[in-house]
Design a protein around this motif. Structure first.
Motif, PDB file in Angstrom:
ATOM      1  N   UNK A  75       0.835  -1.202   0.000  1.00  0.00           N
ATOM      2  CA  UNK A  75       0.000   0.000   0.000  1.00  0.00           C
ATOM      3  C   UNK A  75       0.872   1.256   0.000  1.00  0.00           C
ATOM      4  N   UNK A  76       0.232   2.383  -0.337  1.00  0.00           N
ATOM      5  CA  UNK A  76       0.908   3.675  -0.302  1.00  0.00           C
ATOM      6  C   UNK A  76       1.451   4.103  -1.651  1.00  0.00           C
ATOM      7  N   UNK A  77       2.324   5.117  -1.628  1.00  0.00           N
ATOM      8  CA  UNK A  77       2.932   5.633  -2.847  1.00  0.00           C
ATOM      9  C   UNK A  77       4.270   4.954  -3.103  1.00  0.00           C
ATOM     10  N   UNK A  78       4.525   4.521  -4.330  1.00  0.00           N
ATOM     11  CA  UNK A  78       5.834   3.936  -4.651  1.00  0.00           C
ATOM     12  C   UNK A  78       6.865   5.033  -4.871  1.00  0.00           C
ATOM     13  N   UNK A 142      -7.929  12.239  -5.194  1.00  0.00           N
ATOM     14  CA  UNK A 142      -9.021  12.735  -4.364  1.00  0.00           C
ATOM     15  C   UNK A 142     -10.117  11.731  -4.094  1.00  0.00           C
ATOM     16  N   UNK A 143      -9.882  10.469  -4.429  1.00  0.00           N
ATOM     17  CA  UNK A 143     -10.937   9.451  -4.298  1.00  0.00           C
ATOM     18  C   UNK A 143     -10.988   8.890  -2.888  1.00  0.00           C
ATOM     19  N   UNK A 144     -11.125   9.764  -1.907  1.00  0.00           N
ATOM     20  CA  UNK A 144     -11.193   9.330  -0.514  1.00  0.00           C
ATOM     21  C   UNK A 144     -12.637   9.390  -0.031  1.00  0.00           C
ATOM     22  N   UNK A 145     -13.136   8.322   0.520  1.00  0.00           N
ATOM     23  CA  UNK A 145     -14.501   8.361   1.074  1.00  0.00           C
ATOM     24  C   UNK A 145     -14.541   8.995   2.457  1.00  0.00           C
ATOM     25  N   UNK A 146     -13.401   9.487   2.936  1.00  0.00           N
ATOM     26  CA  UNK A 146     -13.315  10.028   4.293  1.00  0.00           C
ATOM     27  C   UNK A 146     -13.045  11.532   4.235  1.00  0.00           C
ATOM     28  N   UNK A 169      -4.237   9.616   6.938  1.00  0.00           N
ATOM     29  CA  UNK A 169      -5.580   9.180   6.537  1.00  0.00           C
ATOM     30  C   UNK A 169      -5.525   8.541   5.147  1.00  0.00           C
ATOM     31  N   UNK A 170      -4.750   9.124   4.242  1.00  0.00           N
ATOM     32  CA  UNK A 170      -4.609   8.538   2.904  1.00  0.00           C
ATOM     33  C   UNK A 170      -3.970   7.152   2.980  1.00  0.00           C
ATOM     34  N   UNK A 171      -3.026   6.990   3.894  1.00  0.00           N
ATOM     35  CA  UNK A 171      -2.401   5.674   4.047  1.00  0.00           C
ATOM     36  C   UNK A 171      -3.393   4.666   4.604  1.00  0.00           C
ATOM     37  N   UNK A 172      -4.198   5.067   5.568  1.00  0.00           N
ATOM     38  CA  UNK A 172      -5.227   4.162   6.084  1.00  0.00           C
ATOM     39  C   UNK A 172      -6.155   3.717   4.958  1.00  0.00           C
ATOM     40  N   UNK A 173      -6.547   4.685   4.139  1.00  0.00           N
ATOM     41  CA  UNK A 173      -7.425   4.349   3.017  1.00  0.00           C
ATOM     42  C   UNK A 173      -6.742   3.379   2.058  1.00  0.00           C
ATOM     43  N   UNK A 174      -5.461   3.588   1.790  1.00  0.00           N
ATOM     44  CA  UNK A 174      -4.731   2.696   0.890  1.00  0.00           C
ATOM     45  C   UNK A 174      -4.666   1.286   1.448  1.00  0.00           C
ATOM     46  N   UNK A 175      -4.478   1.180   2.770  1.00  0.00           N
ATOM     47  CA  UNK A 175      -4.460  -0.138   3.416  1.00  0.00           C
ATOM     48  C   UNK A 175      -5.810  -0.834   3.229  1.00  0.00           C
ATOM     49  N   UNK A 176      -6.889  -0.100   3.468  1.00  0.00           N
ATOM     50  CA  UNK A 176      -8.222  -0.689   3.292  1.00  0.00           C
ATOM     51  C   UNK A 176      -8.461  -1.131   1.859  1.00  0.00           C
TER      52      UNK A 176
END
Length: 323
Positions: A75-78, A142-146, A169-176
């Protein structure tokens, strides 16, 4: 074995009990078959001139082991993925977990700017993640549901900017989202994975990671809050049984508000992870990986002060961890 007799007195009358396997000749005077035992021919079949060596039975080949029932999620940015991160994933994770299925999530960005990391429009190459696996989910930035603004209210006082909270928060979303990609993979294959590991796409792995070591809930033994796991746990990677991995991957958003309410309306990553895993039998593992910045800089001292199998050239205590 029996052979033809040369005299009538040496003849043997054969009944059903002496059915000869090898007829040698006839006694013309008696007009009947005459046989003599020749021990050196015992065991020779009728159509053979020599005794064939017995053919040993071939051993039954063992059944191949079942394929590993495990998944590796990234997950996350490479960041500097092809030249720094991917070779380390192959040598320290894939090589020690052969046969595991691989899934990934990232964001469709081409550059990143983070002042505290020294990144100023530093290039990001999302396409390189497909060199790791074809099962990649790529979201628009910007595709965050949070609601990022809502979580900014929970920023700890010692975090320099809201960007640090946004990145968390973006990292949490990427994990999900990586977890969701795995669940979709389970649906396609018709069965669930037993063991799951979750790892970042922007770190250089420097020690082996083995999902088959028996740990039910493993966390790296470095990068804790002030390097004290009693104050806060490393939140950068996890592996273990599926149920605990699911909790690590998906329980943050549902429980963030309750944690903040009980902790001064602040949401710190490592202390929140300690609270989130309070009922999980966590094992601290001596694995190490080093964050990689989009500039190419590798944070060589990320594991200083921890208890890992990595030994940098000149370790110095590290005061605290950051995302």
């Amino acid at each position: 074995m029996l052979a033809a007799a040369s005299a009538v007195g040496a003849s043997v009358d054969c009944g059903d009990a002496w059915r000869p396997p090898h007829i040698v000749g006839r006694d013309r005077g008696q007009r009947r078959l005459v046989y003599v035992r020749r021990p050196e021919l015992d065991g020779v079949p009728d159509d053979a001139s020599t005794v064939a060596a017995p053919v040993p039975a071939l051993p039954t080949p063992p059944l191949p082991p079942p394929p590993p029932n495990c998944a590796l999620l990234f997950f996350g940015l490479p960041k500097h993925f092809a030249d720094v991160v991917l070779p380390s994933i192959r040598s320290e994770i894939l090589a020690h977990n052969p046969g595991c299925d691989v899934f990934a999530h990232t964001y469709n960005v081409t550059a990143v700017t983070t002042a505290r990391n020294g990144e100023d429009r530093a290039a990001i190459h999302v396409d390189e993640v497909f060199s790791l696996t074809r099962d990649v989910v790529v979201d628009a930035p910007g595709a965050l549901p949070h609601d990022l603004a809502r979580y900014r209210a929970y920023k700890p006082a010692d975090w320099p900017s809201h960007q640090q909270m946004d990145n968390m928060i973006k990292q949490w979303h990427s994990i999900e989202r990586a977890w969701g990609a795995m669940v979709e993979g389970e649906r396609r294959r018709g069965r669930r994975y037993d063991r799951v590991g979750l790892f970042r796409l922007d770190v250089k792995y420097v020690t082996p990671v083995r999902l088959g070591d028996g740990a039910v809930a493993a966390v790296p033994n470095f990068g804790h809050w002030f390097n004290d796991p009693a104050k806060g746990l490393n939140d950068r990677a996890f592996y273990g049984g599926r149920a605990y991995a699911e909790h690590w991957a998906t329980a943050r958003f549902p429980q963030a508000d309750a944690y903040a309410a009980a902790h001064g309306n602040k949401l710190h990553s490592e202390s929140f992870m300690l609270w989130l895993l309070r009922d999980v039998p966590v094992e601290l593992k001596p694995i190490c990986f080093l964050r990689v910045r989009a500039t190419g800089r590798v944070m060589q001292r990320d594991c200083d002060g921890g208890h890992t199998d990595y030994r940098p050239m000149s370790p110095l205590p590290q005061r605290r961890s950051q995302i």
